[in-house]
Design a protein around this motif. Structure first.
Motif, PDB file in Angstrom:
ATOM      1  N   LEU A 196      32.161   1.232  47.574  1.00  0.00           N
ATOM      2  CA  LEU A 196      31.547   1.331  46.250  1.00  0.00           C
ATOM      3  C   LEU A 196      30.340   0.412  46.148  1.00  0.00           C
ATOM      4  CD1 LEU A 196      34.690   1.481  43.932  1.00  0.00           C
ATOM      5  CD2 LEU A 196      32.918   3.233  44.102  1.00  0.00           C
ATOM      6  N   ASP A 197      30.437  -0.780  46.712  1.00  0.00           N
ATOM      7  CA  ASP A 197      29.307  -1.708  46.660  1.00  0.00           C
ATOM      8  C   ASP A 197      28.100  -1.141  47.398  1.00  0.00           C
ATOM      9  OD1 ASP A 197      30.628  -3.572  45.119  1.00  0.00           O
ATOM     10  OD2 ASP A 197      31.239  -4.823  46.816  1.00  0.00           O
ATOM     11  N   THR A 198      28.347  -0.497  48.527  1.00  0.00           N
ATOM     12  CA  THR A 198      27.239   0.111  49.273  1.00  0.00           C
ATOM     13  C   THR A 198      26.603   1.245  48.474  1.00  0.00           C
ATOM     14  OG1 THR A 198      28.252  -0.455  51.400  1.00  0.00           O
ATOM     15  CG2 THR A 198      26.612   1.303  51.409  1.00  0.00           C
ATOM     16  N   VAL A 199      27.426   2.105  47.909  1.00  0.00           N
ATOM     17  CA  VAL A 199      26.894   3.213  47.115  1.00  0.00           C
ATOM     18  C   VAL A 199      26.175   2.694  45.877  1.00  0.00           C
ATOM     19  CG1 VAL A 199      27.618   5.082  45.572  1.00  0.00           C
ATOM     20  CG2 VAL A 199      28.379   5.064  47.936  1.00  0.00           C
ATOM     21  N   LEU A 200      26.722   1.674  45.238  1.00  0.00           N
ATOM     22  CA  LEU A 200      26.059   1.103  44.061  1.00  0.00           C
ATOM     23  C   LEU A 200      24.704   0.518  44.438  1.00  0.00           C
ATOM     24  CD1 LEU A 200      29.099  -0.502  42.229  1.00  0.00           C
ATOM     25  CD2 LEU A 200      27.444   1.059  41.180  1.00  0.00           C
ATOM     26  N   ALA A 201      24.626  -0.150  45.574  1.00  0.00           N
ATOM     27  CA  ALA A 201      23.348  -0.717  46.010  1.00  0.00           C
ATOM     28  C   ALA A 201      22.333   0.391  46.269  1.00  0.00           C
ATOM     29  CB  ALA A 201      23.550  -1.561  47.265  1.00  0.00           C
ATOM     30  N   GLN A 202      22.775   1.474  46.894  1.00  0.00           N
ATOM     31  CA  GLN A 202      21.853   2.572  47.166  1.00  0.00           C
ATOM     32  C   GLN A 202      21.511   3.350  45.895  1.00  0.00           C
ATOM     33  OE1 GLN A 202      23.868   4.507  50.601  1.00  0.00           O
ATOM     34  NE2 GLN A 202      22.027   3.915  51.721  1.00  0.00           N
ATOM     35  N   ALA A 203      22.458   3.460  44.973  1.00  0.00           N
ATOM     36  CA  ALA A 203      22.152   4.106  43.691  1.00  0.00           C
ATOM     37  C   ALA A 203      21.132   3.276  42.918  1.00  0.00           C
ATOM     38  CB  ALA A 203      23.432   4.273  42.867  1.00  0.00           C
ATOM     39  N   LEU A 204      21.242   1.951  43.010  1.00  0.00           N
ATOM     40  CA  LEU A 204      20.258   1.087  42.351  1.00  0.00           C
ATOM     41  C   LEU A 204      18.887   1.238  43.003  1.00  0.00           C
ATOM     42  CD1 LEU A 204      19.512  -1.061  40.309  1.00  0.00           C
ATOM     43  CD2 LEU A 204      20.376  -2.804  41.893  1.00  0.00           C
ATOM     44  N   LEU A 238      32.233   9.151  41.616  1.00  0.00           N
ATOM     45  CA  LEU A 238      31.399   9.624  42.723  1.00  0.00           C
ATOM     46  C   LEU A 238      31.104  11.114  42.569  1.00  0.00           C
ATOM     47  CD1 LEU A 238      30.234   8.312  45.334  1.00  0.00           C
ATOM     48  CD2 LEU A 238      32.151   9.350  46.549  1.00  0.00           C
ATOM     49  N   GLU A 239      32.108  11.878  42.209  1.00  0.00           N
ATOM     50  CA  GLU A 239      31.916  13.317  42.032  1.00  0.00           C
ATOM     51  C   GLU A 239      30.862  13.603  40.967  1.00  0.00           C
ATOM     52  OE1 GLU A 239      34.347  17.370  40.690  1.00  0.00           O
ATOM     53  OE2 GLU A 239      35.336  15.423  40.618  1.00  0.00           O
ATOM     54  N   LEU A 240      30.967  12.946  39.823  1.00  0.00           N
ATOM     55  CA  LEU A 240      30.006  13.187  38.746  1.00  0.00           C
ATOM     56  C   LEU A 240      28.588  12.796  39.163  1.00  0.00           C
ATOM     57  CD1 LEU A 240      31.892  12.085  35.508  1.00  0.00           C
ATOM     58  CD2 LEU A 240      31.160  14.383  36.135  1.00  0.00           C
ATOM     59  N   THR A 241      28.465  11.680  39.855  1.00  0.00           N
ATOM     60  CA  THR A 241      27.138  11.230  40.278  1.00  0.00           C
ATOM     61  C   THR A 241      26.428  12.303  41.090  1.00  0.00           C
ATOM     62  OG1 THR A 241      27.850   8.910  40.298  1.00  0.00           O
ATOM     63  CG2 THR A 241      25.887   9.471  41.582  1.00  0.00           C
ATOM     64  N   GLY A 249      38.846  10.477  52.281  1.00  0.00           N
ATOM     65  CA  GLY A 249      37.948  10.167  51.176  1.00  0.00           C
ATOM     66  C   GLY A 249      36.714   9.401  51.602  1.00  0.00           C
ATOM     67  N   TYR A 250      36.833   8.607  52.652  1.00  0.00           N
ATOM     68  CA  TYR A 250      35.674   7.828  53.094  1.00  0.00           C
ATOM     69  C   TYR A 250      34.510   8.732  53.488  1.00  0.00           C
ATOM     70  CZ  TYR A 250      39.059   3.971  53.405  1.00  0.00           C
ATOM     71  OH  TYR A 250      40.025   3.033  53.145  1.00  0.00           O
ATOM     72  N   GLN A 251      34.811   9.967  53.881  1.00  0.00           N
ATOM     73  CA  GLN A 251      33.738  10.891  54.236  1.00  0.00           C
ATOM     74  C   GLN A 251      32.840  11.195  53.039  1.00  0.00           C
ATOM     75  OE1 GLN A 251      32.938  12.052  57.378  1.00  0.00           O
ATOM     76  NE2 GLN A 251      34.397  10.426  57.882  1.00  0.00           N
ATOM     77  N   ALA A 252      33.403  11.136  51.837  1.00  0.00           N
ATOM     78  CA  ALA A 252      32.588  11.347  50.636  1.00  0.00           C
ATOM     79  C   ALA A 252      31.540  10.247  50.509  1.00  0.00           C
ATOM     80  CB  ALA A 252      33.473  11.391  49.391  1.00  0.00           C
ATOM     81  N   PHE A 253      31.926   9.023  50.811  1.00  0.00           N
ATOM     82  CA  PHE A 253      30.972   7.916  50.744  1.00  0.00           C
ATOM     83  C   PHE A 253      29.926   8.032  51.845  1.00  0.00           C
ATOM     84  CE2 PHE A 253      34.432   6.231  48.232  1.00  0.00           C
ATOM     85  CZ  PHE A 253      33.766   5.559  47.215  1.00  0.00           C
ATOM     86  N   HIS A 254      30.327   8.551  52.989  1.00  0.00           N
ATOM     87  CA  HIS A 254      29.367   8.710  54.093  1.00  0.00           C
ATOM     88  C   HIS A 254      28.260   9.687  53.704  1.00  0.00           C
ATOM     89  CE1 HIS A 254      27.819   8.932  58.149  1.00  0.00           C
ATOM     90  NE2 HIS A 254      27.955  10.250  58.145  1.00  0.00           N
ATOM     91  N   SER A 255      28.623  10.844  53.181  1.00  0.00           N
ATOM     92  CA  SER A 255      27.591  11.817  52.776  1.00  0.00           C
ATOM     93  C   SER A 255      26.832  11.317  51.551  1.00  0.00           C
ATOM     94  CB  SER A 255      28.220  13.188  52.513  1.00  0.00           C
ATOM     95  OG  SER A 255      29.301  13.114  51.605  1.00  0.00           O
ATOM     96  N   SER A 275      24.989  16.726  48.847  1.00  0.00           N
ATOM     97  CA  SER A 275      25.510  16.425  47.507  1.00  0.00           C
ATOM     98  C   SER A 275      26.736  17.278  47.209  1.00  0.00           C
ATOM     99  CB  SER A 275      24.437  16.672  46.444  1.00  0.00           C
ATOM    100  OG  SER A 275      23.384  15.742  46.558  1.00  0.00           O
ATOM    101  N   SER A 276      26.653  18.548  47.564  1.00  0.00           N
ATOM    102  CA  SER A 276      27.795  19.438  47.346  1.00  0.00           C
ATOM    103  C   SER A 276      28.992  19.021  48.199  1.00  0.00           C
ATOM    104  CB  SER A 276      27.404  20.879  47.670  1.00  0.00           C
ATOM    105  OG  SER A 276      26.406  21.347  46.778  1.00  0.00           O
ATOM    106  N   GLN A 277      28.729  18.596  49.439  1.00  0.00           N
ATOM    107  CA  GLN A 277      29.820  18.099  50.273  1.00  0.00           C
ATOM    108  C   GLN A 277      30.465  16.864  49.645  1.00  0.00           C
ATOM    109  OE1 GLN A 277      28.840  17.563  54.432  1.00  0.00           O
ATOM    110  NE2 GLN A 277      27.613  19.438  54.463  1.00  0.00           N
ATOM    111  N   THR A 278      29.647  15.986  49.100  1.00  0.00           N
ATOM    112  CA  THR A 278      30.177  14.781  48.456  1.00  0.00           C
ATOM    113  C   THR A 278      31.032  15.146  47.259  1.00  0.00           C
ATOM    114  OG1 THR A 278      28.221  13.541  49.178  1.00  0.00           O
ATOM    115  CG2 THR A 278      29.567  12.555  47.442  1.00  0.00           C
ATOM    116  N   VAL A 279      30.547  16.076  46.448  1.00  0.00           N
ATOM    117  CA  VAL A 279      31.325  16.544  45.298  1.00  0.00           C
ATOM    118  C   VAL A 279      32.656  17.119  45.765  1.00  0.00           C
ATOM    119  CG1 VAL A 279      31.426  18.289  43.474  1.00  0.00           C
ATOM    120  CG2 VAL A 279      29.353  16.924  43.768  1.00  0.00           C
ATOM    121  N   GLY A 280      32.617  17.956  46.787  1.00  0.00           N
ATOM    122  CA  GLY A 280      33.833  18.592  47.277  1.00  0.00           C
ATOM    123  C   GLY A 280      34.820  17.595  47.851  1.00  0.00           C
ATOM    124  N   ARG A 281      34.320  16.632  48.612  1.00  0.00           N
ATOM    125  CA  ARG A 281      35.207  15.631  49.201  1.00  0.00           C
ATOM    126  C   ARG A 281      35.813  14.724  48.138  1.00  0.00           C
ATOM    127  NH1 ARG A 281      30.786  14.669  54.010  1.00  0.00           N
ATOM    128  NH2 ARG A 281      31.687  16.152  55.505  1.00  0.00           N
TER     129      ARG A 281
END
Length: 503
Positions: free
Chosen positions: A130-138, A247-250, A334-340, A301-307
């Motif tokens: 989550l911290d990695t995704v938050l940093a990249q979202a920022l 993550l899905e909503l994002t 679930g970690y695959q969702a964070f990877h994509s 993005s669709s893969q992330t939503v699906g995962r």
């Protein structure tokens, strides 16, 4: 029927088929994703046992030295699962026994269970992701704000129902996406707050009769505190549903933005120019410029939503108790969702910073589509005193005449306007040809929309300031969390090293 002895032998654990289909994948997942977490949990729990007097300090010291030796001597990457032990947890206990004997080795597990260990382990891993995704979202948010500020006055065509609707600016359009991303980051932060509660000390379900200090272990592991209810620690798993829902909503939201870029770069629309660095050529058609990074962002993005949605589906209708459904293999999936997710965020930030508006195409699309006609209707209400419905009918008549003549509003709209106005009102309009040309220009259309949230310079400046403040707040929160966790890691290392010296 089969006489395969692997399938018929039920006297020795593990059954060979069970070993290969379940235990080996779980072991491989643990050694890939959770070694650091196991090590931190062992050390924090040991420090707490020594500090509370549950373990004598000399015993804790011997265990600490053995744990340090295991970390130095056992290479998880080179481990091959043999079935001698059930899982990675028991491998560490086996290694402790080899160095300490069964008595001292078995004391580390006092007042804990694989139940609270597992959920704390998963939280540590999920929080880092989550911290990695938050940093990249920022980083994406900052790139979008910078582009919105740079293009605050750059005209584009806004579409509704796939058709040209009104002129606005790229900055105003991106601001809409920025506001959604801000809310998405807030949801990710809220999910992180749920993850940031330690399950350690819950033991199997009901805590322990030993005088453990749950808050101390939580602090040493970098959590904000312990999760209060011990049953909830091992049963709730809303840290999973909160994280993957956010993550899905994002990425559901980002996918819509990406799809607009796909539409806008189509040859027939062409209002966005993608630089050559983001364009691939056709292997056979020399004229083709294919902005394929957009397609990759869309499907990732669709893969992330699906995962992410898969993780919610896994938890759906499961019992409210400790269960394998939410554990090792599900966590790894679930970690695959964070990877994509990380791939999309990084690429989208670079892409948005690089794109440009093609002003000639925008001008032509505005000219052909009469999308400034709404302002003519509005102006007739304000300056001519007409009702909006009457003004709307006059404006619609003008648009039909202009389109039929193949001209545009500024150069060919005044004559049909005057005729429509006189036919509807029986009087000549106040508007002069010069005033009419100004009113139907896209620049005027944007400039007069100076209400809160509009595309005019004043509300855009106010909005951009608010977005920058939000981004600063996110950065400060992330910095504070990182500082707290660095301090926790340093404290854990110091306390553990003190035990090593005591041993």
């Amino acid at each position: 029927m089969t006489n395969d002895p692997r399938r018929s032998d039920s006297s020795v654990f593990p059954n060979p088929v069970y070993k290969e289909t379940v235990l080996r994948p779980l072991f491989d997942g643990a050694k890939t994703h959770h070694v650091d977490g196991f090590q931190r949990i062992d050390r924090a729990h040991l420090v707490m046992l020594a500090e509370t007097g549950i373990l004598p300090r000399d015993v804790a010291g011997r265990i600490a030295r053995a744990l340090e030796a295991i970390a130095a001597e056992v290479d998880p990457a080179g481990l091959i699962y043999t079935g001698e032990v059930e899982d990675f947890f028991f491998l560490i206990e086996k290694e402790l026994k080899a160095r300490l004997g069964p008595d001292d080795a078995g004391r580390l597990h006092t007042a804990r269970s694989r139940n609270d260990i597992d959920h704390t382990l998963f939280k540590l891993s999920l929080k880092a992701r989550l911290d990695t995704v938050l940093a990249q979202a920022l980083a994406l948010l900052e790139a979008m704000i910078a582009t919105a500020e740079r293009e605050a006055a750059t005209l584009i065509v806004a579409y509704t129902h796939g058709q040209p609707a009104q002129p606005t600016t790229l900055g105003h359009y991106l601001s809409a996406a920025i506001e959604i991303l801000i809310r998405d980051v807030e949801r990710l932060q809220a999910a992180r707050a749920v993850v940031d509660l330690s399950s350690m000390g819950a033991a199997a379900i009901t805590t322990s009769g030993f005088p453990i200090d749950r808050a101390r272990v939580a602090r040493l592991l970098g959590f904000s505190g312990p999760q209060r209810n011990s049953y909830s620690c091992i049963a709730a798993v809303d840290y999973i549903t909160a994280s993957y829902s956010a993550l899905e909503l994002t990425f559901l939201h980002l996918g819509r933005l990406i799809q607009d870029f796909q539409f806008w770069t189509a040859f027939e629309v062409g209002q966005i120019y993608v630089p050559n660095a983001f364009v691939q050529i056709s292997s056979i058609m020399p004229q083709k410029r294919n902005p394929v990074p957009i397609e990759h962002m869309r499907h990732l993005s669709s893969q992330t939503v699906g995962r992410a949605r898969m993780m919610l589906d896994i938890v759906h209708n499961t019992p409210f108790t400790d269960m394998n459904d939410s554990e090792g293999e599900s966590q790894e999936a679930g970690y695959q969702a964070f990877h994509s997710a990380r791939r999309v965020l990084e690429l989208l930030a670079a892409f948005i910073g690089a794109i440009k508006v093609d002003p000639a195409r925008v001008t032509e699309n505005i000219r052909r589509s009469c999308i400034t006609i709404t302002e003519l209707a509005d102006t007739l209400v304000r300056r001519e005193g007409l009702s909006f419905r009457q003004a709307h009918e006059i404006a619609a008549s003008v648009a039909r005449a202009v389109v039929a003549a193949g001209t545009d509003l500024p150069s060919g709209g005044y004559a049909p306007f005057r005729a429509a106005f006189e036919a509807a009102t029986g009087a000549a309009p106040v508007l002069s040809p010069e005033a009419f040309a100004e009113i139907v220009s896209p620049e005027y259309f944007v400039a007069v929309r100076a209400r809160f949230g509009g595309p005019a310079p004043e509300p855009m400046a106010e909005a951009l300031a608010a977005y920058k403040a939000a981004a600063t707040g996110f950065a400060e929160a992330a910095s504070a969390a990182a500082a707290r966790e660095r301090a926790a890691a340093e404290e854990l290392a110091a306390c553990f090293n003190s035990l090593v010296e005591a041993g």
